[in-house]
Design a protein around this motif. Structure first.
Motif, mmCIF file in Angstrom:
data_model
loop_
_atom_site.group_PDB
_atom_site.id
_atom_site.type_symbol
_atom_site.label_atom_id
_atom_site.label_comp_id
_atom_site.label_asym_id
_atom_site.label_seq_id
_atom_site.Cartn_x
_atom_site.Cartn_y
_atom_site.Cartn_z
ATOM 1 N N MET A 1 0.874 -1.676 -0.255
ATOM 2 C CA MET A 1 -0.110 0.098 0.333
ATOM 3 C C MET A 1 0.905 1.368 0.270
ATOM 4 O O MET A 1 0.314 2.099 -1.017
ATOM 5 C CB MET A 1 -0.716 -0.230 1.575
ATOM 6 C CG MET A 1 -1.607 -0.877 1.174
ATOM 7 S SD MET A 1 -3.193 -0.600 -0.681
ATOM 8 C CE MET A 1 -4.182 0.454 0.464
ATOM 9 N N ALA A 2 1.619 1.625 0.603
ATOM 10 C CA ALA A 2 2.929 2.214 1.154
ATOM 11 C C ALA A 2 3.181 2.857 -0.970
ATOM 12 O O ALA A 2 3.655 3.972 -1.089
ATOM 13 C CB ALA A 2 4.348 1.802 2.236
ATOM 14 N N LYS A 3 3.550 1.509 -1.295
ATOM 15 C CA LYS A 3 4.194 1.623 -2.805
ATOM 16 C C LYS A 3 3.027 2.243 -3.488
ATOM 17 O O LYS A 3 3.301 3.188 -4.393
ATOM 18 C CB LYS A 3 4.866 0.150 -2.871
ATOM 19 C CG LYS A 3 6.708 -0.355 -2.945
ATOM 20 C CD LYS A 3 6.210 -1.023 -3.211
ATOM 21 C CE LYS A 3 8.024 -1.759 -2.570
ATOM 22 N NZ LYS A 3 8.303 -3.528 -2.220
ATOM 23 N N LEU A 4 2.415 1.179 -3.109
ATOM 24 C CA LEU A 4 1.142 1.856 -4.683
ATOM 25 C C LEU A 4 0.782 3.405 -4.415
ATOM 26 O O LEU A 4 0.802 4.584 -4.893
ATOM 27 C CB LEU A 4 -0.485 1.358 -3.975
ATOM 28 C CG LEU A 4 -0.551 0.011 -4.697
ATOM 29 C CD1 LEU A 4 -1.430 -0.373 -4.408
ATOM 30 C CD2 LEU A 4 -0.204 0.117 -6.037
ATOM 31 N N ILE A 5 1.072 4.520 -2.851
ATOM 32 C CA ILE A 5 0.208 5.332 -2.258
ATOM 33 C C ILE A 5 1.661 6.310 -2.756
ATOM 34 O O ILE A 5 1.762 6.930 -3.456
ATOM 35 C CB ILE A 5 0.318 5.627 -0.952
ATOM 36 C CG1 ILE A 5 -0.772 4.922 -0.786
ATOM 37 C CG2 ILE A 5 0.070 7.339 -0.510
ATOM 38 C CD1 ILE A 5 -1.311 5.602 0.341
#
Length: 107
Positions: free
Chosen positions: A9-13
């Motif tokens: 999720m952090a990478k997607l954000i």
């Protein structure tokens, strides 16, 4: 399982934020407010001076945008009329229902 999703999720954000920054730095836009659906003072037709082969393309694109704008205006007017009719029908049915309740209460 939740712990494994957090880095993803952090990478997607981060990727989404990077796309927003890149898109905003590479693009430029201006909002023109007008009283109606017509183009403003700085419309594309007046500012762009089509020449050569691009002239036909610009005319086609301008005509297409005008047609789309006209259709959107027509659709919004139809939708507004539909919503107003629906609201009027709801009010009439509520008045009819309240009238029948009052009539039942009198007896």
């Amino acid at each position: 399982m939740f712990i494994q999703r957090q880095p993803t999720m952090a990478k997607l954000i981060c990727a989404a934020m990077l796309l927003v920054v890149l898109a905003s730095s590479l693009s430029e836009a201006q909002v023109t407010f007008s009283r109606d659906w017509n183009a403003g003072k700085r419309s594309l037709v007046e500012t762009a001076q089509p020449s050569g082969d691009c002239g036909a393309i610009w005319r086609s694109v301008t005509g297409l945008c005008a047609a789309i704008t006209k259709n959107i205006q027509h659709l919004t007017m139809c939708e507004t009329r539909s919503l107003l009719k629906s609201m009027q029908n709801d009010e009439m049915s509520m008045e009819n229902n309240s009238g029948s309740v009052n009539a039942k209460m009198k007896f």
